[in-house]
Write a protein that holds these residues in place. Sequence first.
Motif, short mmCIF file in Angstrom:
data_model
loop_
_atom_site.label_atom_id
_atom_site.label_comp_id
_atom_site.label_asym_id
_atom_site.label_seq_id
_atom_site.Cartn_x
_atom_site.Cartn_y
_atom_site.Cartn_z
N TYR A 38 0.85 -1.18 0.00
CA TYR A 38 0.00 0.00 0.00
C TYR A 38 0.89 1.24 0.00
CZ TYR A 38 -4.09 2.78 1.37
OH TYR A 38 -5.13 3.68 1.41
N ALA A 39 0.80 2.08 -1.04
CA ALA A 39 1.63 3.28 -1.15
C ALA A 39 1.22 4.29 -0.08
CB ALA A 39 1.48 3.89 -2.53
N ALA A 55 2.35 -6.95 -13.72
CA ALA A 55 1.27 -6.52 -12.83
C ALA A 55 0.94 -7.70 -11.91
CB ALA A 55 0.04 -6.11 -13.63
N PRO A 56 0.46 -7.49 -10.73
CA PRO A 56 0.31 -6.17 -10.13
C PRO A 56 1.66 -5.61 -9.69
CG PRO A 56 -0.27 -7.83 -8.53
CD PRO A 56 0.03 -8.55 -9.81
N LEU A 57 1.74 -4.30 -9.62
CA LEU A 57 2.96 -3.66 -9.14
C LEU A 57 3.16 -4.02 -7.67
CD1 LEU A 57 2.49 -0.16 -10.78
CD2 LEU A 57 4.15 -1.91 -11.42
N GLU A 60 1.03 -0.28 -4.61
CA GLU A 60 -0.03 0.43 -5.34
C GLU A 60 -0.81 1.31 -4.38
OE1 GLU A 60 -2.44 -2.06 -7.77
OE2 GLU A 60 -0.74 -2.91 -8.83
N PRO A 61 -1.51 2.32 -4.83
CA PRO A 61 -1.72 2.70 -6.22
C PRO A 61 -0.46 3.34 -6.80
CG PRO A 61 -2.87 4.23 -4.78
CD PRO A 61 -2.28 3.17 -3.91
N ALA A 62 -0.27 3.09 -8.10
CA ALA A 62 0.92 3.59 -8.78
C ALA A 62 0.65 3.68 -10.27
CB ALA A 62 2.10 2.67 -8.51
N ALA A 63 1.52 4.42 -10.95
CA ALA A 63 1.44 4.55 -12.39
C ALA A 63 2.79 4.18 -12.98
CB ALA A 63 1.07 5.98 -12.77
N PHE A 75 8.04 3.00 -11.95
CA PHE A 75 6.70 3.45 -11.59
C PHE A 75 6.75 4.47 -10.47
CE2 PHE A 75 7.47 -0.21 -8.90
CZ PHE A 75 6.87 0.08 -7.69
N THR A 77 4.44 6.04 -7.27
CA THR A 77 3.29 5.78 -6.42
C THR A 77 2.41 7.03 -6.34
OG1 THR A 77 4.60 6.31 -4.46
CG2 THR A 77 4.38 3.98 -5.05
N ARG A 125 -1.91 -7.30 0.97
CA ARG A 125 -2.41 -7.75 -0.33
C ARG A 125 -2.37 -9.26 -0.38
NH1 ARG A 125 0.48 -6.07 -5.80
NH2 ARG A 125 0.04 -4.03 -4.96
#
Length: 128
Positions: A38-39, A55-57, A60-63, A75, A77, A125
């Motif tokens: 968790y970012a 995926a998944p990174l 996350e959340p991230a781009a 990536f 966060t 996660r």
Amino acid sequence: MSLEEAKAHLAVIHAADDLLIGAMIVAAREVVERATAYALVVASYEWAPVGDRSAPLPIEPAAVTSAAGDRPVLFDTVPGPVPAPLRAAILLLVGDLYANREAGITGTIHVENPTVDRLMFPYRRVAP
């Protein structure tokens, strides 16, 4: 997590350990991020996934900022508000790091604080 918040938790009123406490905040936050995926702050990472997986990174959340197929995957966060249980876990970890800066002492029993795991558990996660 601010330095002032951590110092209040530690009951530290001097500035002599500010650099040390700041480093402990970063270390504790990274432990919580890795345990929960968790970012918690805006940050840039590179990740070397195994195989073709992208995926998944790991956090996350991230781009993703690297081109498709590039390795390592780059990536950034993009966190939202930090849940109170994760803030509390960071404070507990900072407290433990501050109190136990040296190697263990012979003749004592070191017990990990189970509250940290309880605070992070709902945010962990589950592998897909």
